[in-house]
Design a protein around this motif. Structure first.
Motif, PDB file in Angstrom:
ATOM      1  N   GLY A   1      21.986  23.634  75.075  1.00 13.92           N
ATOM      2  CA  GLY A   1      23.590  24.507  74.662  1.00 13.92           C
ATOM      3  C   GLY A   1      23.950  24.146  72.556  1.00 13.92           C
ATOM      4  O   GLY A   1      23.423  22.529  72.789  1.00 13.92           O
ATOM      5  N   ALA A   2      24.703  24.326  72.724  1.00 13.57           N
ATOM      6  CA  ALA A   2      24.597  24.267  71.058  1.00 13.57           C
ATOM      7  C   ALA A   2      26.355  25.119  71.100  1.00 13.57           C
ATOM      8  O   ALA A   2      26.674  26.239  71.687  1.00 13.57           O
ATOM      9  CB  ALA A   2      23.778  25.492  69.733  1.00 13.57           C
ATOM     10  N   GLU A   3      26.967  24.764  70.321  1.00 14.74           N
ATOM     11  CA  GLU A   3      28.101  24.865  69.748  1.00 14.74           C
ATOM     12  C   GLU A   3      28.844  24.776  68.340  1.00 14.74           C
ATOM     13  O   GLU A   3      28.321  23.585  67.373  1.00 14.74           O
ATOM     14  CB  GLU A   3      29.473  24.482  70.631  1.00 14.74           C
ATOM     15  CG  GLU A   3      30.611  25.420  70.690  1.00 14.74           C
ATOM     16  CD  GLU A   3      30.440  26.976  72.043  1.00 14.74           C
ATOM     17  OE1 GLU A   3      31.463  27.609  71.064  1.00 14.74           O
ATOM     18  OE2 GLU A   3      29.972  26.950  72.210  1.00 14.74           O
ATOM     19  N   ASN A   4      29.607  25.459  67.874  1.00 13.89           N
ATOM     20  CA  ASN A   4      30.101  25.176  66.067  1.00 13.89           C
ATOM     21  C   ASN A   4      31.440  25.670  65.807  1.00 13.89           C
ATOM     22  O   ASN A   4      31.255  26.571  66.574  1.00 13.89           O
ATOM     23  CB  ASN A   4      28.989  25.757  65.453  1.00 13.89           C
ATOM     24  CG  ASN A   4      28.944  27.248  65.069  1.00 13.89           C
ATOM     25  OD1 ASN A   4      29.746  27.626  64.969  1.00 13.89           O
ATOM     26  ND2 ASN A   4      27.563  27.193  65.381  1.00 13.89           N
ATOM     27  N   SER A   5      31.689  25.372  65.183  1.00  8.40           N
ATOM     28  CA  SER A   5      33.395  25.565  65.102  1.00  8.40           C
ATOM     29  C   SER A   5      34.272  25.006  63.463  1.00  8.40           C
ATOM     30  O   SER A   5      33.616  24.024  63.610  1.00  8.40           O
ATOM     31  CB  SER A   5      34.540  25.823  65.957  1.00  8.40           C
ATOM     32  OG  SER A   5      35.669  26.184  65.833  1.00  8.40           O
ATOM     33  N   PHE A   6      35.260  25.604  63.599  1.00 13.21           N
ATOM     34  CA  PHE A   6      35.665  24.777  62.281  1.00 13.21           C
ATOM     35  C   PHE A   6      37.070  24.006  62.512  1.00 13.21           C
ATOM     36  O   PHE A   6      37.791  24.242  63.630  1.00 13.21           O
ATOM     37  CB  PHE A   6      36.168  26.005  61.661  1.00 13.21           C
ATOM     38  CG  PHE A   6      36.623  25.881  59.714  1.00 13.21           C
ATOM     39  CD1 PHE A   6      36.492  24.828  58.956  1.00 13.21           C
ATOM     40  CD2 PHE A   6      37.972  25.355  59.796  1.00 13.21           C
ATOM     41  CE1 PHE A   6      36.189  24.631  57.832  1.00 13.21           C
ATOM     42  CE2 PHE A   6      39.394  24.326  58.939  1.00 13.21           C
ATOM     43  CZ  PHE A   6      38.306  24.611  57.540  1.00 13.21           C
ATOM     44  N   CYS A   7      36.959  22.781  62.045  1.00 10.85           N
ATOM     45  CA  CYS A   7      38.168  22.170  62.855  1.00 10.85           C
ATOM     46  C   CYS A   7      39.084  21.700  61.638  1.00 10.85           C
ATOM     47  O   CYS A   7      38.355  21.423  60.657  1.00 10.85           O
ATOM     48  CB  CYS A   7      37.525  20.972  63.005  1.00 10.85           C
ATOM     49  SG  CYS A   7      36.940  20.216  64.654  1.00 10.85           S
ATOM     50  N   ASN A   8      40.526  21.712  61.302  1.00 15.22           N
ATOM     51  CA  ASN A   8      41.431  21.488  61.071  1.00 15.22           C
ATOM     52  C   ASN A   8      42.132  20.285  60.334  1.00 15.22           C
ATOM     53  O   ASN A   8      41.333  20.111  61.275  1.00 15.22           O
ATOM     54  CB  ASN A   8      42.388  23.160  59.688  1.00 15.22           C
ATOM     55  CG  ASN A   8      42.777  23.635  61.502  1.00 15.22           C
ATOM     56  OD1 ASN A   8      43.805  21.964  61.920  1.00 15.22           O
ATOM     57  ND2 ASN A   8      43.500  24.077  61.519  1.00 15.22           N
ATOM     58  N   ALA A   9      42.461  20.430  59.703  1.00 15.43           N
ATOM     59  CA  ALA A   9      43.302  19.017  59.200  1.00 15.43           C
ATOM     60  C   ALA A   9      44.161  18.314  60.201  1.00 15.43           C
ATOM     61  O   ALA A   9      44.099  17.341  61.104  1.00 15.43           O
ATOM     62  CB  ALA A   9      43.737  18.823  57.933  1.00 15.43           C
ATOM     63  N   ASN A  10      44.436  19.568  60.906  1.00 17.81           N
ATOM     64  CA  ASN A  10      46.048  19.464  61.828  1.00 17.81           C
ATOM     65  C   ASN A  10      45.315  19.046  63.470  1.00 17.81           C
ATOM     66  O   ASN A  10      45.712  18.617  64.690  1.00 17.81           O
ATOM     67  CB  ASN A  10      46.781  20.253  62.423  1.00 17.81           C
ATOM     68  CG  ASN A  10      47.539  20.558  61.057  1.00 17.81           C
ATOM     69  OD1 ASN A  10      47.682  19.303  60.537  1.00 17.81           O
ATOM     70  ND2 ASN A  10      47.598  21.879  60.686  1.00 17.81           N
ATOM     71  N   SER A  11      43.919  19.748  63.769  1.00 17.59           N
ATOM     72  CA  SER A  11      43.164  19.562  64.827  1.00 17.59           C
ATOM     73  C   SER A  11      42.743  18.182  65.499  1.00 17.59           C
ATOM     74  O   SER A  11      42.317  18.149  66.981  1.00 17.59           O
ATOM     75  CB  SER A  11      42.344  20.721  64.917  1.00 17.59           C
ATOM     76  OG  SER A  11      41.553  21.455  64.399  1.00 17.59           O
TER      77      SER A  11
ATOM     78  N   ALA B   1      29.572  22.516  74.384  1.00 12.78           N
ATOM     79  CA  ALA B   1      27.437  22.125  74.153  1.00 12.78           C
ATOM     80  C   ALA B   1      27.084  21.439  75.181  1.00 12.78           C
ATOM     81  O   ALA B   1      25.961  21.613  75.943  1.00 12.78           O
ATOM     82  CB  ALA B   1      27.177  20.872  72.859  1.00 12.78           C
ATOM     83  N   ILE B   2      27.643  20.636  75.522  1.00 10.49           N
ATOM     84  CA  ILE B   2      27.541  19.866  76.766  1.00 10.49           C
ATOM     85  C   ILE B   2      27.610  20.183  77.914  1.00 10.49           C
ATOM     86  O   ILE B   2      26.256  20.391  78.589  1.00 10.49           O
ATOM     87  CB  ILE B   2      28.626  18.835  77.023  1.00 10.49           C
ATOM     88  CG1 ILE B   2      28.258  17.519  76.126  1.00 10.49           C
ATOM     89  CG2 ILE B   2      28.135  18.129  78.230  1.00 10.49           C
ATOM     90  CD1 ILE B   2      29.051  16.565  76.472  1.00 10.49           C
ATOM     91  N   SER B   3      28.459  21.235  78.452  1.00 10.56           N
ATOM     92  CA  SER B   3      28.069  22.276  79.320  1.00 10.56           C
ATOM     93  C   SER B   3      27.379  23.851  79.393  1.00 10.56           C
ATOM     94  O   SER B   3      27.088  23.805  80.424  1.00 10.56           O
ATOM     95  CB  SER B   3      30.878  22.734  79.269  1.00 10.56           C
ATOM     96  OG  SER B   3      30.332  24.242  80.459  1.00 10.56           O
ATOM     97  N   GLU B   4      27.287  24.104  78.153  1.00 13.50           N
ATOM     98  CA  GLU B   4      27.135  24.995  77.622  1.00 13.50           C
ATOM     99  C   GLU B   4      24.700  24.937  78.318  1.00 13.50           C
ATOM    100  O   GLU B   4      24.140  25.218  78.986  1.00 13.50           O
ATOM    101  CB  GLU B   4      26.554  25.576  76.441  1.00 13.50           C
ATOM    102  CG  GLU B   4      25.567  26.902  76.022  1.00 13.50           C
ATOM    103  CD  GLU B   4      25.725  27.723  74.992  1.00 13.50           C
ATOM    104  OE1 GLU B   4      24.664  27.885  73.784  1.00 13.50           O
ATOM    105  OE2 GLU B   4      26.658  27.704  74.734  1.00 13.50           O
TER     106      GLU B   4
END
Length: 114
Positions: free
Chosen positions: A33-43, A55-58
């Motif tokens: 499984g693979a996943e990517n995303s942008f994490c901003n300073a607030n998240s 990613a683990i779930s996939e």
């Protein structure tokens, strides 16, 4: 008389139990499984943790699919294990925003009938 009756019941019971397990074998299957995303300073951590969990779930889903559809087997989900890697491995405090990539490699036992 009762010994004969017990013997008559024991032999078919033993034969049924042997026929159910003798024709099954256990193989290991893997999934990714693979996943990517942008994490901003607030998240921060919530964003990072969410990407990792997806990613683990996939990876788990792909592993079960490999067992049940490709191998035509029964997933032994209690044997499921995953190794997950993320880049970067953590988000530093006060970061400006970062792309996070996670990959999960999973492995599980699969019972296959011969």
């Amino acid at each position: 008389m009762t010994k004969t009756l017990l013997a008559m019941l024991a032999i078919p019971t033993f034969a049924i139990l042997m026929s159910q397990s003798a024709w099954a074998r256990t193989v290991y299957v893997s999934g990714h499984g693979a996943e990517n995303s942008f994490c901003n300073a607030n998240s921060g951590y919530f964003c990072f943790d969410n990407i990792k969990r997806r990613a683990i779930s996939e990876g788990e889903r792909d592993t079960r699919w490999t067992c049940e559809m490709n191998q035509r087997g029964r997933s032994l989900t209690y044997t499921l294990s995953c190794n997950t890697y993320c880049s970067p491995s953590y988000l530093p405090p006060n970061h400006d925003g970062t792309w996070v990539n996670c990959r999960s490699d999973c492995r599980m036992q699969c019972e296959v009938q011969d």
